[in-house]
Scaffold this motif. Structure first.
Motif, PDB file in Angstrom:
ATOM      1  N   PHE A  92       0.854  -1.185   0.000  1.00  0.00           N
ATOM      2  CA  PHE A  92       0.000   0.000   0.000  1.00  0.00           C
ATOM      3  C   PHE A  92       0.890   1.234   0.000  1.00  0.00           C
ATOM      4  CE2 PHE A  92       0.572  -0.791   4.567  1.00  0.00           C
ATOM      5  CZ  PHE A  92       0.921   0.468   5.029  1.00  0.00           C
ATOM      6  N   ARG A  93       0.285   2.341  -0.401  1.00  0.00           N
ATOM      7  CA  ARG A  93       0.986   3.616  -0.317  1.00  0.00           C
ATOM      8  C   ARG A  93       0.044   4.644   0.272  1.00  0.00           C
ATOM      9  NH1 ARG A  93       1.966   6.621  -5.738  1.00  0.00           N
ATOM     10  NH2 ARG A  93      -0.143   6.818  -6.502  1.00  0.00           N
ATOM     11  N   VAL A  94       0.617   5.576   0.979  1.00  0.00           N
ATOM     12  CA  VAL A  94      -0.152   6.620   1.647  1.00  0.00           C
ATOM     13  C   VAL A  94       0.137   7.935   0.932  1.00  0.00           C
ATOM     14  CG1 VAL A  94      -0.597   7.801   3.827  1.00  0.00           C
ATOM     15  CG2 VAL A  94       0.063   5.379   3.840  1.00  0.00           C
ATOM     16  N   LEU A  95      -0.950   8.634   0.560  1.00  0.00           N
ATOM     17  CA  LEU A  95      -0.828   9.904  -0.146  1.00  0.00           C
ATOM     18  C   LEU A  95      -1.357  11.021   0.734  1.00  0.00           C
ATOM     19  CD1 LEU A  95      -2.355   8.685  -3.537  1.00  0.00           C
ATOM     20  CD2 LEU A  95       0.046   8.639  -2.850  1.00  0.00           C
ATOM     21  N   ASP A  96      -0.688  12.183   0.673  1.00  0.00           N
ATOM     22  CA  ASP A  96      -1.196  13.331   1.420  1.00  0.00           C
ATOM     23  C   ASP A  96      -2.302  14.018   0.613  1.00  0.00           C
ATOM     24  OD1 ASP A  96       0.050  14.924  -0.526  1.00  0.00           O
ATOM     25  OD2 ASP A  96       1.668  15.573   0.806  1.00  0.00           O
ATOM     26  N   VAL A  97      -2.806  15.135   1.111  1.00  0.00           N
ATOM     27  CA  VAL A  97      -3.931  15.818   0.454  1.00  0.00           C
ATOM     28  C   VAL A  97      -3.574  16.320  -0.939  1.00  0.00           C
ATOM     29  CG1 VAL A  97      -5.100  16.446   2.587  1.00  0.00           C
ATOM     30  CG2 VAL A  97      -3.394  17.993   1.632  1.00  0.00           C
ATOM     31  N   ASN A  98      -2.283  16.462  -1.237  1.00  0.00           N
ATOM     32  CA  ASN A  98      -1.846  16.910  -2.566  1.00  0.00           C
ATOM     33  C   ASN A  98      -1.596  15.739  -3.515  1.00  0.00           C
ATOM     34  OD1 ASN A  98      -1.804  19.687  -1.793  1.00  0.00           O
ATOM     35  ND2 ASN A  98       0.128  19.291  -0.726  1.00  0.00           N
ATOM     36  N   GLY A  99      -1.782  14.514  -3.020  1.00  0.00           N
ATOM     37  CA  GLY A  99      -1.540  13.340  -3.856  1.00  0.00           C
ATOM     38  C   GLY A  99      -0.091  12.893  -3.867  1.00  0.00           C
ATOM     39  N   THR A 100       0.719  13.459  -2.979  1.00  0.00           N
ATOM     40  CA  THR A 100       2.128  13.092  -2.891  1.00  0.00           C
ATOM     41  C   THR A 100       2.285  11.878  -1.982  1.00  0.00           C
ATOM     42  OG1 THR A 100       2.754  15.413  -3.133  1.00  0.00           O
ATOM     43  CG2 THR A 100       4.427  13.928  -2.246  1.00  0.00           C
ATOM     44  N   GLU A 101       3.039  10.900  -2.438  1.00  0.00           N
ATOM     45  CA  GLU A 101       3.282   9.708  -1.634  1.00  0.00           C
ATOM     46  C   GLU A 101       4.141  10.081  -0.428  1.00  0.00           C
ATOM     47  OE1 GLU A 101       6.051   6.028  -2.424  1.00  0.00           O
ATOM     48  OE2 GLU A 101       4.158   5.764  -3.529  1.00  0.00           O
ATOM     49  N   SER A 151       4.387   5.319  10.934  1.00  0.00           N
ATOM     50  CA  SER A 151       3.984   6.470  11.736  1.00  0.00           C
ATOM     51  C   SER A 151       3.916   7.693  10.854  1.00  0.00           C
ATOM     52  CB  SER A 151       5.001   6.722  12.859  1.00  0.00           C
ATOM     53  OG  SER A 151       5.019   5.647  13.750  1.00  0.00           O
ATOM     54  N   LEU A 152       2.831   8.439  10.999  1.00  0.00           N
ATOM     55  CA  LEU A 152       2.628   9.665  10.246  1.00  0.00           C
ATOM     56  C   LEU A 152       2.086  10.729  11.186  1.00  0.00           C
ATOM     57  CD1 LEU A 152       0.812   8.175   7.131  1.00  0.00           C
ATOM     58  CD2 LEU A 152       3.115   9.103   7.173  1.00  0.00           C
ATOM     59  N   PRO A 153       2.374  11.995  10.897  1.00  0.00           N
ATOM     60  CA  PRO A 153       1.761  13.049  11.712  1.00  0.00           C
ATOM     61  C   PRO A 153       0.257  13.085  11.455  1.00  0.00           C
ATOM     62  CG  PRO A 153       3.092  13.986   9.935  1.00  0.00           C
ATOM     63  CD  PRO A 153       3.284  12.499   9.893  1.00  0.00           C
ATOM     64  N   ALA A 154      -0.481  13.652  12.402  1.00  0.00           N
ATOM     65  CA  ALA A 154      -1.944  13.764  12.234  1.00  0.00           C
ATOM     66  C   ALA A 154      -2.242  14.507  10.952  1.00  0.00           C
ATOM     67  CB  ALA A 154      -2.537  14.492  13.433  1.00  0.00           C
ATOM     68  N   GLY A 155      -3.251  14.066  10.233  1.00  0.00           N
ATOM     69  CA  GLY A 155      -3.615  14.711   8.984  1.00  0.00           C
ATOM     70  C   GLY A 155      -4.629  13.895   8.228  1.00  0.00           C
ATOM     71  N   THR A 156      -4.906  14.317   6.994  1.00  0.00           N
ATOM     72  CA  THR A 156      -5.831  13.610   6.122  1.00  0.00           C
ATOM     73  C   THR A 156      -5.025  12.930   5.030  1.00  0.00           C
ATOM     74  OG1 THR A 156      -7.541  15.266   6.543  1.00  0.00           O
ATOM     75  CG2 THR A 156      -7.801  13.885   4.582  1.00  0.00           C
ATOM     76  N   TYR A 157      -5.242  11.633   4.879  1.00  0.00           N
ATOM     77  CA  TYR A 157      -4.479  10.831   3.921  1.00  0.00           C
ATOM     78  C   TYR A 157      -5.399   9.930   3.118  1.00  0.00           C
ATOM     79  CZ  TYR A 157      -0.638  12.147   7.006  1.00  0.00           C
ATOM     80  OH  TYR A 157       0.268  12.843   7.761  1.00  0.00           O
ATOM     81  N   THR A 158      -4.902   9.512   1.980  1.00  0.00           N
ATOM     82  CA  THR A 158      -5.548   8.496   1.161  1.00  0.00           C
ATOM     83  C   THR A 158      -4.622   7.290   1.151  1.00  0.00           C
ATOM     84  OG1 THR A 158      -6.581  10.163  -0.237  1.00  0.00           O
ATOM     85  CG2 THR A 158      -6.428   7.934  -1.144  1.00  0.00           C
ATOM     86  N   VAL A 159      -5.181   6.108   1.372  1.00  0.00           N
ATOM     87  CA  VAL A 159      -4.392   4.878   1.337  1.00  0.00           C
ATOM     88  C   VAL A 159      -4.815   4.088   0.112  1.00  0.00           C
ATOM     89  CG1 VAL A 159      -3.812   2.740   2.523  1.00  0.00           C
ATOM     90  CG2 VAL A 159      -4.220   4.831   3.843  1.00  0.00           C
ATOM     91  N   GLU A 160      -3.844   3.759  -0.738  1.00  0.00           N
ATOM     92  CA  GLU A 160      -4.101   2.933  -1.932  1.00  0.00           C
ATOM     93  C   GLU A 160      -3.477   1.567  -1.730  1.00  0.00           C
ATOM     94  OE1 GLU A 160      -2.422   5.038  -5.253  1.00  0.00           O
ATOM     95  OE2 GLU A 160      -4.111   6.417  -5.380  1.00  0.00           O
ATOM     96  N   VAL A 161      -4.296   0.538  -1.814  1.00  0.00           N
ATOM     97  CA  VAL A 161      -3.787  -0.839  -1.699  1.00  0.00           C
ATOM     98  C   VAL A 161      -3.717  -1.417  -3.084  1.00  0.00           C
ATOM     99  CG1 VAL A 161      -4.195  -3.118  -0.705  1.00  0.00           C
ATOM    100  CG2 VAL A 161      -4.816  -1.079   0.588  1.00  0.00           C
TER     101      VAL A 161
END
Length: 143
Positions: free
Chosen positions: A112-121, A133-143
């Motif tokens: 899987f990869r985690v993307l930030d709100v800008n679509g950056t991995e 571990s990631l800082p608090a925020g909004t992410y998209t996870v793609e499996v």
């Protein structure tokens, strides 16, 4: 695999094996995972790197993970890592039976990869793998 007998000094046709994968996957839909388990380098004149590129070129949704079993040569490990990366997969090393079992299990896990709100991995991992571990925020996870 239990019925396969390892033979010392046997030839290793990695390129030819990878070339035949397209036939094995013909008609299969969805993402595919190929796990190449090897204890040594290509010794039959094939070009595994070219075969990996050819397999992925027509847009086949395939990931190639490589498990090196009892591979001591650092340069050979680096080659396997490069091939796995070109195949959209990962390299796993194993030096004994228990590690081989763990490596094959890990090679089967979905990445899987985690993307930030800008679509950056911002992170990657595997399902049921080590936590990230990631800082608090909004992410998209793609499996």
């Amino acid at each position: 695999i239990a019925g396969i007998n390892a033979m010392n000094l046997a030839k290793t046709p990695i390129g030819d094996s990878l070339r035949l994968v397209a036939e094995d996957l013909a008609g299969a839909s969805g993402q595919k995972v190929v796990i190449l388990v090897t204890d040594g380098e290509e010794t039959c004149g094939g070009d595994p790197e070219r075969e990996i590129q050819a397999l992925r070129a027509p847009g086949i949704d395939v990931r190639i993970n490589i498990v090196g079993f009892d591979v001591d040569d650092a340069a050979l490990k680096a080659t396997f890592q490069r091939w796995a990366s070109e195949g959209g997969g990962a390299y796993f090393n194993a030096s004994n039976a228990a590690e081989l079992d763990s490596a094959v299990t890990a090679a089967l896990r979905a990445p899987f990869r985690v993307l930030d709100v800008n679509g950056t991995e911002v992170a990657t991992g595997v399902v049921n793998g080590d936590p990230i571990s990631l800082p608090a925020g909004t992410y998209t996870v793609e499996v």
